[in-house]
Write a protein that holds these residues in place. Structure first.
Motif, PDB file in Angstrom:
ATOM      1  N   ASP A   1       0.925  -1.214  -0.095  1.00 40.03           N
ATOM      2  CA  ASP A   1      -0.032  -0.154  -0.019  1.00 40.03           C
ATOM      3  C   ASP A   1       0.901   1.205   0.015  1.00 40.03           C
ATOM      4  O   ASP A   1       1.428   1.684   0.962  1.00 40.03           O
ATOM      5  N   PHE A   2       1.242   1.783  -1.129  1.00 36.45           N
ATOM      6  CA  PHE A   2       2.194   2.921  -1.375  1.00 36.45           C
ATOM      7  C   PHE A   2       1.449   4.203  -0.853  1.00 36.45           C
ATOM      8  O   PHE A   2       2.473   5.167  -0.651  1.00 36.45           O
ATOM      9  N   SER A   3       0.386   4.117  -0.645  1.00 31.98           N
ATOM     10  CA  SER A   3      -0.261   5.399   0.037  1.00 31.98           C
ATOM     11  C   SER A   3       0.138   5.508   1.554  1.00 31.98           C
ATOM     12  O   SER A   3       0.031   6.747   1.941  1.00 31.98           O
ATOM     13  N   ASN A   4       0.606   4.635   1.922  1.00 33.63           N
ATOM     14  CA  ASN A   4       1.397   4.826   3.475  1.00 33.63           C
ATOM     15  C   ASN A   4       2.545   5.629   3.260  1.00 33.63           C
ATOM     16  O   ASN A   4       2.900   6.490   4.379  1.00 33.63           O
ATOM     17  N   LEU A   5       3.117   5.977   2.158  1.00 33.78           N
ATOM     18  CA  LEU A   5       4.207   6.741   2.034  1.00 33.78           C
ATOM     19  C   LEU A   5       3.698   8.523   2.350  1.00 33.78           C
ATOM     20  O   LEU A   5       4.576   9.181   2.643  1.00 33.78           O
ATOM     21  N   PHE A   6       2.524   8.473   2.057  1.00 35.72           N
ATOM     22  CA  PHE A   6       1.946   9.861   2.395  1.00 35.72           C
ATOM     23  C   PHE A   6       1.039  10.134   3.260  1.00 35.72           C
ATOM     24  O   PHE A   6       0.340  10.976   3.337  1.00 35.72           O
ATOM     25  N   SER A   7       1.123   8.955   4.012  1.00 35.56           N
ATOM     26  CA  SER A   7      -0.019   8.923   5.380  1.00 35.56           C
ATOM     27  C   SER A   7       0.656   9.599   6.416  1.00 35.56           C
ATOM     28  O   SER A   7       1.735   9.462   6.817  1.00 35.56           O
ATOM     29  N   THR A   8      -0.405  10.431   7.218  1.00 33.53           N
ATOM     30  CA  THR A   8       0.306  10.966   8.409  1.00 33.53           C
ATOM     31  C   THR A   8       0.001   9.947   9.664  1.00 33.53           C
ATOM     32  O   THR A   8       0.231  10.492  10.738  1.00 33.53           O
ATOM     33  N   GLY A   9      -0.726   8.985   9.402  1.00 29.33           N
ATOM     34  CA  GLY A   9      -0.943   7.910  10.395  1.00 29.33           C
ATOM     35  C   GLY A   9      -1.835   8.652  11.442  1.00 29.33           C
ATOM     36  O   GLY A   9      -3.197   9.118  10.978  1.00 29.33           O
ATOM     37  N   SER A  10      -1.507   8.427  12.685  1.00 26.19           N
ATOM     38  CA  SER A  10      -2.608   9.227  13.878  1.00 26.19           C
ATOM     39  C   SER A  10      -2.221  10.527  14.118  1.00 26.19           C
ATOM     40  O   SER A  10      -2.933  11.193  14.948  1.00 26.19           O
TER      41      SER A  10
END
Length: 396
Positions: free
Chosen positions: A93-102
């Motif tokens: 899931d390459f969208s994690n590279l741009f995710s801010t998480g929590s």
């Protein structure tokens, strides 16, 4: 600056070895990591490294050469497997590279305030801590044949190869995180991801290679610290130089300086070990100090480059000025990140060590008759010494 370099090597030794005990072994051996067991495991690792360096330089170098090969092969294999298995199981899931998480989106990319830094800016320090230590090749230049050519080549190859592999590894792990917020509470997130994706058997096998790589890294750091203390003591520039410049008559190694650096590492470990944020504090100090060292080195080189003897191996040519400028801008940016209030402990460590070094420098100036007495010794050609030793052995 030699003293500051020593304080950096002492703290980064602990930071690197502490990683084995706190983030890898708990997952690999399935036990709950605590501050206490991380303390004694790291302590034993430092002792093992010191014994190897003290008893045989040749064995240490051979072990490191094998470990570097294992590191390269293992990391390349790990990256390929993570991408391949992740793609096969449709887990990437390459969208994690741009995710801010929590972390909230608002202010995520902010440069921050006078005493705080935005999360994304703070994250750039990961590269600053990872792409560090390449100067260890220069620290061992006195034991290297044709260092003017070999050392620069070793430095850029290390930065390029491990920089690329490290970036691909981070991309793979990030794409395989799953829910970033779910891993936030884990003390061993990277190891958790590897074990989940590759399974416990293959995952643990690769974690063994990671342990060997980290152990080798710590070994080189301790070796560099030992050589730095010995060389400064040989030139009578280090506190207690009368003890640390001695070479053991049988082992032919600087045993005293090895013990000294290892003991200082143990003291730093003891000071940090009972703190809940020990790993953060150690990593922060081990990132702040090289930033200071590199910045001063760049400034001094820029001011003195026209007075230095001509290089016999590596030249930047027309790229010298642009590289200097970019290096200075990057280091200024990096140092600005440390204005964040969370770095109070690392700054305190740096301040205390700086004061100790400054006091000793004043002492040297007062007892040696001023700055002229501290003039650097003449450079010597190590190749001529090595050739002479080789010829003497052949004659025997």
């Amino acid at each position: 600056m030699g003293w500051i370099g020593f304080t950096f090597l002492a703290v980064v030794l602990v930071a690197v070895d502490y990683t084995i005990a706190s983030t890898v072994l708990p997952v690999m051996l399935s036990y709950e990591g605590t501050a206490e067991n991380a303390w004694w495991i790291t302590s034993m690792i430092i002792i093992m490294q010191a014994l190897m360096i003290a008893f045989s330089t040749r064995f240490t170098q051979k072990f490191n050469a094998v470990a570097v090969t294992i590191q390269l092969v293992g990391m390349i294999g790990l990256v390929v497997l993570l991408f391949a298995v992740g793609a096969f199981n449709n887990e990437l899931d390459f969208s994690n590279l741009f995710s801010t998480g929590s972390i909230a989106q608002e202010g995520y990319y902010s440069f921050g305030t006078l005493t705080s830094v935005g999360p994304w800016i703070m994250g750039t320090l990961l590269g600053a801590f990872t792409i560090v230590g390449f100067e260890s090749a220069a620290n061992l230049a006195e034991e290297t044949r044709d260092p003017a050519r070999v050392v620069p080549k070793a430095m850029w190859q290390a930065v390029l190869s491990l920089g690329v592999i490290g970036m691909l590894f981070l991309i793979a792990v990030t794409a395989l995180l799953g829910d970033p917020a779910a891993l936030q509470g884990s003390a061993t997130p990277v190891a958790d991801v590897i074990n989940r994706v590759l399974g416990p058997i293959l995952g643990n096998l690769l974690l063994v290679l990671v342990v060997i790589s980290i152990f080798s890294c710590g070994l080189v750091i301790l070796l560099s610290g030992t050589r730095l203390v010995w060389a400064m003591s040989r030139d009578e520039r280090f506190p207690g130089w009368q003890l640390w410049h001695r070479i053991h008559p049988t082992l032919k190694t600087p045993v005293n300086s090895t013990i000294f650096v290892a003991v200082i590492g143990q003291v730093i470990l003891a000071l940090f070990s009972q703190q809940t944020d020990a790993l953060f504090a150690l990593f922060s100090a081990a990132t702040l100090l090289p930033a200071i060292i590199y910045a001063v080195t760049v400034v001094i080189y820029a001011l003195k480059r026209n007075k230095l003897p001509p290089s016999q191996g590596f030249r930047l040519g027309a790229w010298e000025t642009p590289v200097l400028l970019v290096a200075f801008l990057w280091l200024a940016f990096e140092l600005a990140i440390f204005r964040d209030a969370s770095f109070a402990k690392p700054w305190f460590y740096v301040a205390v060590m700086f004061v100790i070094g400054a006091v000793y420098l004043v002492y040297l100036l007062m007892t040696r008759g001023g700055a002229k007495a501290l003039k650097m010794p003449d450079l010597i050609a190590i190749d001529a010494i090595l050739d002479a030793d080789k010829g003497a052995e052949a004659n025997r």
